[in-house]
Write a protein that holds these residues in place. Sequence first.
Motif, PDB file in Angstrom:
ATOM      1  N   MET A   1       0.843  -1.184   0.000  1.00 56.76           N
ATOM      2  CA  MET A   1       0.000   0.000   0.000  1.00 56.76           C
ATOM      3  C   MET A   1       0.880   1.235   0.000  1.00 56.76           C
ATOM      4  O   MET A   1       1.911   1.295   0.655  1.00 56.76           O
ATOM      5  CB  MET A   1      -0.905  -0.013   1.227  1.00 56.76           C
ATOM      6  N   LEU A   3       1.036   5.358   0.708  1.00 57.36           N
ATOM      7  CA  LEU A   3       0.357   6.443   1.392  1.00 57.36           C
ATOM      8  C   LEU A   3       1.074   7.739   1.063  1.00 57.36           C
ATOM      9  O   LEU A   3       2.206   7.952   1.475  1.00 57.36           O
ATOM     10  CB  LEU A   3       0.359   6.214   2.909  1.00 57.36           C
ATOM     11  N   LEU A  43      -1.268   1.214   9.263  1.00 57.08           N
ATOM     12  CA  LEU A  43      -0.510   1.661   8.092  1.00 57.08           C
ATOM     13  C   LEU A  43       0.968   1.291   8.163  1.00 57.08           C
ATOM     14  O   LEU A  43       1.757   1.726   7.339  1.00 57.08           O
ATOM     15  CB  LEU A  43      -0.643   3.185   7.940  1.00 57.08           C
ATOM     16  N   SER A  46       2.727   0.219   5.047  1.00 56.40           N
ATOM     17  CA  SER A  46       2.554   1.103   3.892  1.00 56.40           C
ATOM     18  C   SER A  46       3.831   1.866   3.600  1.00 56.40           C
ATOM     19  O   SER A  46       4.587   2.217   4.501  1.00 56.40           O
ATOM     20  CB  SER A  46       1.443   2.123   4.167  1.00 56.40           C
TER      21      SER A  46
END
Length: 142
Positions: A1, A3, A43, A46
Amino acid sequence: MFLGYGSHILTTFLFQTLFEDGKTNRMVDAMDLFEKTVKEKMLEKSSLVLFLNKSDLFQEEIKRFRINSCPRLADYDGDHSYKDTTNFIKEKFEKLVPPTRDCTIHITCATDRHNIKVVFDSVREHVLNESLAAAGLTQTMM
């Protein structure tokens, strides 16, 4: 992911307050929010990229205002050149990132096509490398 975080952090954030309360300095708020974001457990896997945008406007602002007038930057005692002030701000954000995290920080000017191409290429390479590592095809960059 992936960010991405940022916007116009470099410009009026230094000297303006939040619209919502009229008291909180925008740079303080941005740094507080960034610090919470990079420490967010959900997160932690990420890739983080911070864009400190509107460098062109920031370059003009530092001619009129001292960055140490911002509470989170009050310890700045260097000269007020563009290079030194942006490096100091960049280092302040870097210190908010836990040692177990990787964060790439870019000083950007969205209206400068060359700058955006260089930044985009760098981010694309970072995301590609992290994706390959997550798929077990190469070692992680972290």
